[in-house]
Motif scaffolding. Structure first.
Motif: not given
Length: 498
Positions: A380-383, A466-471, A484-498
């Protein structure tokens, strides 16, 4: 200049601090059940009060995962770490010196709460705060800290019960907590809050508090009442409903505290399924095995029968440390689930299990747990970006705690009330454990297939640092969803705010 302790930035000291912070309560989580009759007799606790102590401590552990993330956003994180460690020492002293039920319950609840506060505050910096070369020993440290400590619990309980005591164990736990506090001071770095501009989330904290307390209180009252009356069933149902509402509310929130939405692609969901099913099946299986064999062995002999569980956890930690930065991470988690299934089946097929079956079964369960939950955390974390690791750990630990610590008293109730005898009831409950493990395995494999993951990816660890998802994790059901796109949801690599 920012204030620093003399051992700040020293990897061995920081790793030792994490081990000392996590080990006390995690050892007690698998030690307390066999010792509760001895503790209850000395402190004058009723069966209901004894179950309440265990249930509320587990509720505190689950709640701390959410509370730690909230506090980290607005308060200096390393200062809070020292406060958590200090309260852990206070709680441990209260429990060790308890003269009555109230003092013991309060102390043990503080132990559970502060352990998860420390877990979420200390573990992610250990993972991301050092160079990638330290990732392999960190993986082994995490596995042994969390699951090695739990696996040693039955043996430690056997040693204490054999001497008809419990306070020496609690004083040792207190000493380890003091060591954790000392190391937290020596490794201190005045780290600022994660995001002072983040939105506060009182609704999320309130839902987590009410849900965890209600659910674990209800589950803890099933066994003492020996019936499905409203006193136990109503808070259990309400608590589970509140936790579900928390997850939905956080999924829909624009600025959530827990990052639920970014975790809803294929690989994180499969990892969460593995972590929950492994936790929900392994801990009850070990506890049920102990219940079945308790009248047939001395406490020490019974503890020795569970020693292979620790050996299995050590083996899994060593293998995991060498595989988890490769594509084999995914297959390792699958192998862990298969080992867990084999271990539970070996014990469940014949009740009571023989000595050889118990030794082999507990060893397989130890391998299974060590090869599933921590790998699932990293799947989960590498995503997501590594900056989101604290929140990833929080949501997965919340769900894992609910799965493990709430299912166990429910299945103990099943064992005591279903069938013609306690042995028959325990066998039924063990078959339920097996079903949870098999179901979780099949669901995780199906998620990979339906997500179009034909060849699991290898984590790009350097990129992750370096701050990007590992996969890139594909969307859920991507293989059968035409849009469905193959790249995952737009927020999958985001660092959301609280």
């Amino acid at each position: 200049m920012m204030r620093k302790g003399p051992l700040a930035g020293r990897y061995p000291a920081v790793a030792a601090m994490v081990v000392a912070a996590l080990a006390p309560y995690l050892v007690l989580s698998s030690t307390l059940d066999p010792l509760l009759p001895i503790i209850s007799k000395e402190l004058g606790m009723s069966p209901g009060e004894a179950s309440l102590a265990e249930g509320l401590a587990n509720a505190g552990y689950a709640l701390g995962t959410v509370l730690s993330v909230q506090l980290a956003q607005h308060l200096p994180q390393r200062r809070m770490l020292i406060i958590y460690a200090s309260i852990l020492v206070i709680g441990s002293v209260l429990a060790a010196t308890a003269t009555g039920p109230v003092q013991f319950i309060l102390g043990h609840v503080l132990q559970g709460l502060c352990t998860s506060l420390l877990l979420i505050a200390a573990v992610p910096p250990l993972v991301t705060g050092f160079p990638p070369t330290k990732l392999l020993p960190t993986a082994a440290v995490l596995n042994l800290s969390i699951f090695g400590a739990v696996a040693l619990g039955p043996l430690i309980a056997g040693i204490q019960a054999d001497h008809n005591g419990w306070r020496p164990l609690f004083w040792v736990v207190t000493g380890i907590a003091v060591l954790a506090l000392l190391l937290a001071l020596l490794t201190f770095e005045d780290v600022p809050p994660a995001d002072p501009t983040a939105t506060r989330s009182p609704v999320a904290v309130a839902l987590a508090t009410a849900g965890c307390v209600a659910a674990f209180y209800g589950a803890s009252q099933l066994l003492p009442h020996q019936s499905l009356d409203a006193t136990a069933l109503a808070p259990l149902i309400v608590g589970v409903a509140l936790i579900l509402i928390l997850l939905i509310q956080q999924y829909r929130a624009k600025r959530p505290l827990l990052i639920v939405r970014p975790l809803t692609s294929t690989l994180p969901v499969a990892g969460i399924v593995v972590a929950m099913s492994a936790a929900a099946s392994s801990l009850p299986a070990i506890v049920l095995t102990g219940v079945v064999l308790r009248d047939r062995h001395s406490p020490l002999d019974l503890g020795l029968l569970f020693l292979p569980e620790f050996g299995g956890a050590v083996i899994a930690a060593i293998v995991f440390a060498n595989l988890f930065t490769t594509r084999a991470l995914h297959y390792f988690a699958l192998a862990g689930m298969l080992s867990l299934i084999a271990g539970i089946a070996l014990i469940a097929v014949s009740i009571p299990p023989g000595t050889i079956a118990t030794l082999v079964g507990t060893g397989l369960i130890g391998i299974g747990v060590g090869a599933t939950v921590t790998p699932a955390l990293f799947i989960a974390g590498f995503s997501l970006r590594n900056a989101a690791l604290q929140r990833v750990f929080a949501i997965i630990e919340l769900l894992r705690a609910v799965a493990a610590f709430m299912i166990t008293p429910i299945l103990l109730y099943v064992a005591m009330t279903v069938g013609d005898s306690p042995a028959a009831g325990a066998q039924t409950a063990l078959w339920v454990c097996l079903g949870l493990a098999v179901g979780g395995t099949l669901l995780a494999v199906a998620l990979y297939a339906l997500g179009g993951v034909r060849r699991p990816p290898s984590p790009a660890v350097q990129r992750w640092f370096t701050g990007e998802p590992a996969w890139t994790s594909p969307p859920l059901l991507a293989a059968i969803r035409p849009n469905a796109t193959r790249g995952g949801p737009p927020s999958a690599g985001a660092t959301p705010s609280a």
